[in-house]
Design a protein around this motif. Structure first.
Motif, PDB file in Angstrom:
ATOM      1  N   GLN A 198     -32.082  37.503  -9.232  1.00  0.00           N
ATOM      2  CA  GLN A 198     -31.540  38.857  -9.320  1.00  0.00           C
ATOM      3  C   GLN A 198     -30.708  39.194  -8.088  1.00  0.00           C
ATOM      4  N   PRO A 257     -36.920  36.911 -15.927  1.00  0.00           N
ATOM      5  CA  PRO A 257     -36.646  38.252 -15.409  1.00  0.00           C
ATOM      6  C   PRO A 257     -37.415  38.613 -14.141  1.00  0.00           C
ATOM      7  N   GLN A 292     -26.673  35.541 -14.773  1.00  0.00           N
ATOM      8  CA  GLN A 292     -27.210  36.474 -15.761  1.00  0.00           C
ATOM      9  C   GLN A 292     -28.164  35.752 -16.715  1.00  0.00           C
ATOM     10  N   VAL A 333     -31.469  35.144 -14.998  1.00  0.00           N
ATOM     11  CA  VAL A 333     -32.282  36.358 -14.958  1.00  0.00           C
ATOM     12  C   VAL A 333     -32.840  36.670 -16.347  1.00  0.00           C
ATOM     13  N   ASN A 355     -37.675  36.655 -11.553  1.00  0.00           N
ATOM     14  CA  ASN A 355     -37.145  35.854 -10.449  1.00  0.00           C
ATOM     15  C   ASN A 355     -36.283  36.744  -9.547  1.00  0.00           C
TER      16      ASN A 355
END
Length: 75
Positions: free
Chosen positions: A65, A59, A52, A55, A61
Motif C-alpha cells: 500500500q 489487502p 494495485q 494490494v 500488505n
C-alpha cells in the motif's frame, strides 16, 4: 540487463499462475516485486497497475500500500 530479465520472468510467472486461493499470496508478491522494479525504472504507469493488483490480492500488505501511494504520487 538483469532488470529486463527479471521483468520478463515476473510477467511469465503471472501468466503461468492462475489466481486461486492457494496462489493469491504468491501472486501478490510477484505483482509487488514487479511493480517495485518498474517504479524504480521510471515506468510509473505500469508500476501502479501491478502494485494495485498486489494490494487487491493482499489487502493487509502495508508495504504494498505504501509503495502504491508512492507510485501514484510520483511525478
Amino acid at each position: 540487463g538483469q532488470a529486463d530479465e527479471a521483468i520478463s520472468c515476473y510477467n511469465r510467472a503471472i501468466i503461468l499462475r492462475p489466481e486461486t486461493p492457494s496462489t493469491r499470496d504468491e501472486l501478490a508478491v510477484i505483482h509487488f516485486e514487479l511493480g517495485s522494479l518498474l517504479l524504480n525504472r521510471g515506468n510509473r504507469q505500469s508500476a501502479v497497475i501491478h502494485l494495485q493488483e498486489a494490494v487487491r490480492l493482499s489487502p493487509d500488505n502495508a508495504e504494498a500500500q505504501r509503495v502504491l501511494e508512492k507510485a501514484k504520487s510520483a511525478t
